[in-house]
Design a protein around this motif. Structure first.
Motif, PDB file in Angstrom:
ATOM      1  N   ASP A  45       0.857  -1.182   0.000  1.00  0.00           N
ATOM      2  CA  ASP A  45       0.000   0.000   0.000  1.00  0.00           C
ATOM      3  C   ASP A  45       0.896   1.236   0.000  1.00  0.00           C
ATOM      4  N   LEU A  46       0.982   1.877  -1.153  1.00  0.00           N
ATOM      5  CA  LEU A  46       1.867   3.026  -1.291  1.00  0.00           C
ATOM      6  C   LEU A  46       1.175   4.342  -0.962  1.00  0.00           C
ATOM      7  N   GLN A  47      -0.062   4.288  -0.501  1.00  0.00           N
ATOM      8  CA  GLN A  47      -0.772   5.511  -0.143  1.00  0.00           C
ATOM      9  C   GLN A  47      -0.245   6.060   1.195  1.00  0.00           C
ATOM     10  N   ASP A  48      -0.519   7.310   1.458  1.00  0.00           N
ATOM     11  CA  ASP A  48      -0.137   7.962   2.720  1.00  0.00           C
ATOM     12  C   ASP A  48      -1.388   8.609   3.294  1.00  0.00           C
ATOM     13  N   ALA A  49      -2.184   7.821   4.000  1.00  0.00           N
ATOM     14  CA  ALA A  49      -3.504   8.260   4.445  1.00  0.00           C
ATOM     15  C   ALA A  49      -3.434   9.465   5.379  1.00  0.00           C
ATOM     16  N   ASP A  50      -2.478   9.479   6.308  1.00  0.00           N
ATOM     17  CA  ASP A  50      -2.405  10.591   7.263  1.00  0.00           C
ATOM     18  C   ASP A  50      -1.429  11.678   6.842  1.00  0.00           C
ATOM     19  N   ARG A  51      -0.886  11.565   5.630  1.00  0.00           N
ATOM     20  CA  ARG A  51      -0.037  12.594   5.030  1.00  0.00           C
ATOM     21  C   ARG A  51       1.142  12.984   5.924  1.00  0.00           C
ATOM     22  N   ASP A  52       1.764  11.972   6.526  1.00  0.00           N
ATOM     23  CA  ASP A  52       2.921  12.263   7.365  1.00  0.00           C
ATOM     24  C   ASP A  52       4.246  11.957   6.676  1.00  0.00           C
ATOM     25  N   ILE A  55       4.502   5.860   3.923  1.00  0.00           N
ATOM     26  CA  ILE A  55       3.439   5.119   3.251  1.00  0.00           C
ATOM     27  C   ILE A  55       2.718   4.199   4.226  1.00  0.00           C
ATOM     28  N   ASN A  56       1.466   3.877   3.896  1.00  0.00           N
ATOM     29  CA  ASN A  56       0.656   3.045   4.785  1.00  0.00           C
ATOM     30  C   ASN A  56       1.297   1.694   5.069  1.00  0.00           C
ATOM     31  N   GLN A  57       2.000   1.135   4.071  1.00  0.00           N
ATOM     32  CA  GLN A  57       2.617  -0.171   4.234  1.00  0.00           C
ATOM     33  C   GLN A  57       3.612  -0.179   5.391  1.00  0.00           C
ATOM     34  N   ARG A  58       4.233   0.988   5.645  1.00  0.00           N
ATOM     35  CA  ARG A  58       5.298   1.069   6.639  1.00  0.00           C
ATOM     36  C   ARG A  58       4.896   1.873   7.873  1.00  0.00           C
ATOM     37  N   ASP A  59       3.690   2.448   7.836  1.00  0.00           N
ATOM     38  CA  ASP A  59       3.243   3.338   8.901  1.00  0.00           C
ATOM     39  C   ASP A  59       2.679   2.531  10.071  1.00  0.00           C
ATOM     40  N   GLU A  60       3.304   2.657  11.242  1.00  0.00           N
ATOM     41  CA  GLU A  60       2.857   1.930  12.435  1.00  0.00           C
ATOM     42  C   GLU A  60       1.897   2.763  13.283  1.00  0.00           C
ATOM     43  N   CYS A  61       1.753   4.031  12.940  1.00  0.00           N
ATOM     44  CA  CYS A  61       0.870   4.912  13.706  1.00  0.00           C
ATOM     45  C   CYS A  61      -0.007   5.702  12.742  1.00  0.00           C
ATOM     46  N   LEU A  62      -1.071   5.076  12.287  1.00  0.00           N
ATOM     47  CA  LEU A  62      -1.994   5.758  11.384  1.00  0.00           C
ATOM     48  C   LEU A  62      -2.748   6.842  12.147  1.00  0.00           C
ATOM     49  N   THR A  64      -1.544  10.069  12.454  1.00  0.00           N
ATOM     50  CA  THR A  64      -0.617  11.019  13.057  1.00  0.00           C
ATOM     51  C   THR A  64      -1.078  12.444  12.774  1.00  0.00           C
ATOM     52  N   PRO A  65      -1.075  13.333  13.786  1.00  0.00           N
ATOM     53  CA  PRO A  65      -1.479  14.722  13.541  1.00  0.00           C
ATOM     54  C   PRO A  65      -0.627  15.372  12.458  1.00  0.00           C
ATOM     55  N   VAL A  66      -1.267  16.158  11.615  1.00  0.00           N
ATOM     56  CA  VAL A  66      -0.552  16.825  10.528  1.00  0.00           C
ATOM     57  C   VAL A  66       0.464  17.805  11.107  1.00  0.00           C
ATOM     58  N   GLY A  67       1.694  17.717  10.634  1.00  0.00           N
ATOM     59  CA  GLY A  67       2.745  18.626  11.093  1.00  0.00           C
ATOM     60  C   GLY A  67       3.559  18.097  12.251  1.00  0.00           C
ATOM     61  N   ALA A  68       3.241  16.875  12.722  1.00  0.00           N
ATOM     62  CA  ALA A  68       3.981  16.310  13.853  1.00  0.00           C
ATOM     63  C   ALA A  68       5.367  15.869  13.429  1.00  0.00           C
ATOM     64  N   ASP A  69       6.297  15.910  14.381  1.00  0.00           N
ATOM     65  CA  ASP A  69       7.652  15.416  14.146  1.00  0.00           C
ATOM     66  C   ASP A  69       7.606  13.897  14.321  1.00  0.00           C
ATOM     67  N   ILE A  70       7.869  13.146  13.248  1.00  0.00           N
ATOM     68  CA  ILE A  70       7.697  11.697  13.282  1.00  0.00           C
ATOM     69  C   ILE A  70       9.015  10.977  13.060  1.00  0.00           C
ATOM     70  N   ASN A  71       9.023   9.677  13.399  1.00  0.00           N
ATOM     71  CA  ASN A  71      10.189   8.840  13.137  1.00  0.00           C
ATOM     72  C   ASN A  71       9.962   8.058  11.843  1.00  0.00           C
ATOM     73  N   SER A  73       8.977   5.174  11.359  1.00  0.00           N
ATOM     74  CA  SER A  73       7.809   4.288  11.391  1.00  0.00           C
ATOM     75  C   SER A  73       6.501   5.065  11.316  1.00  0.00           C
ATOM     76  N   GLY A  74       6.589   6.381  11.170  1.00  0.00           N
ATOM     77  CA  GLY A  74       5.380   7.186  11.059  1.00  0.00           C
ATOM     78  C   GLY A  74       4.733   7.518  12.384  1.00  0.00           C
ATOM     79  N   CYS A  75       5.458   7.372  13.492  1.00  0.00           N
ATOM     80  CA  CYS A  75       4.918   7.673  14.821  1.00  0.00           C
ATOM     81  C   CYS A  75       5.447   9.022  15.308  1.00  0.00           C
ATOM     82  N   ALA A  76       4.560   9.816  15.911  1.00  0.00           N
ATOM     83  CA  ALA A  76       4.940  11.146  16.371  1.00  0.00           C
ATOM     84  C   ALA A  76       5.696  11.069  17.685  1.00  0.00           C
ATOM     85  N   GLU A  77       6.572  12.044  17.885  1.00  0.00           N
ATOM     86  CA  GLU A  77       7.271  12.161  19.166  1.00  0.00           C
ATOM     87  C   GLU A  77       6.331  12.826  20.162  1.00  0.00           C
ATOM     88  N   VAL A  78       6.169  12.205  21.317  1.00  0.00           N
ATOM     89  CA  VAL A  78       5.217  12.686  22.313  1.00  0.00           C
ATOM     90  C   VAL A  78       5.948  13.024  23.607  1.00  0.00           C
TER      91      VAL A  78
END
Length: 210
Positions: A45-52, A55-62, A64-71, A73-78
């Motif tokens: 799945d090459l789409q990027d649903a949360d626009r972070d 891609i969805n295939q590799r995103d572990e945190c669907l 994610t707030p737009v503009g967040a600083d992510i790693n 794996s697509g997960c935001a720093e909290v």
């Protein structure tokens, strides 16, 4: 006249040659149709649903707030923030008026609760053993209510404050009876808060803190 005959013969030959050529190709086993190109089967799945940017295939945190600083794996720093505030007010004998020396305690608690709007506080009122148990129970409730009203005047919603009166049931142990009575005429509270905030990444539109 010969020119006319020649033209007719030439047309005749052309008309005969074309069917023969087509017939020869068909009998030789050649096909004039072209097979469709192969279609690649895309399983990832090459789409990027949360626009972070992941891609969805590799995103572990669907989500994610737009503009967040992510790693990667697509997960935001909290960042997790924990805070606590305690209140301890002493009262004069047979009084529910908050002494001026303890008004700062009320101010600090009000500021804390405004900083953490989800918090609630339970005010616990107490009394010394001087007087009857029934009178001390009512006095402890009035003391707790006095602190509640002070918080309300500071802008805290009444439904965020619960009062409880314990009377003389929990005296403070001290070296002397007089000291025990002084320390037992009190209202106490403890409020804890915990919040999580997402670290936002810098962009050309970010504003530096002043």
């Amino acid at each position: 006249m010969m020119n006319a005959v020649w033209l007719n013969r030439a047309k005749f030959k052309k008309a005969v040659i074309l069917p023969i050529t087509a017939s020869f190709l068909l009998t030789a086993g050649c096909s004039l149709s072209v097979d469709p190109p192969p279609v690649a089967k895309q399983e990832a799945d090459l789409q990027d649903a949360d626009r972070d940017g992941v891609i969805n295939q590799r995103d572990e945190c669907l989500g994610t707030p737009v503009g967040a600083d992510i790693n990667n794996s697509g997960c935001a720093e909290v960042l997790e923030l924990s805070a606590r505030d305690n209140l301890h007010i002493l009262f004069a004998n047979n009084s529910s008026r908050i002494p001026s020396t303890f008004l700062r305690e009320v101010d600090q608690l009000a500021r804390f609760m405004k900083s953490f709007p989800q918090t609630h506080v339970e005010l616990k009122g107490y009394a010394s053993t001087v007087g009857s148990a029934e009178a001390n129970l009512a006095l402890s409730q009035r003391r707790a209510n006095a602190v509640k009203q002070a918080l309300v005047r500071k802008g805290i919603s009444p439904d965020r404050v619960v009062i409880m009166g314990f009377g003389e049931s929990d005296p403070v142990a001290s070296d002397s009876e007089r000291q025990t009575e002084i320390l037992s005429r009190r209202v106490t509270a403890a409020v804890a808060a915990s919040e999580e905030s997402v670290v936002m990444k810098w962009t050309i539109y970010s504003t530096a803190a002043k």
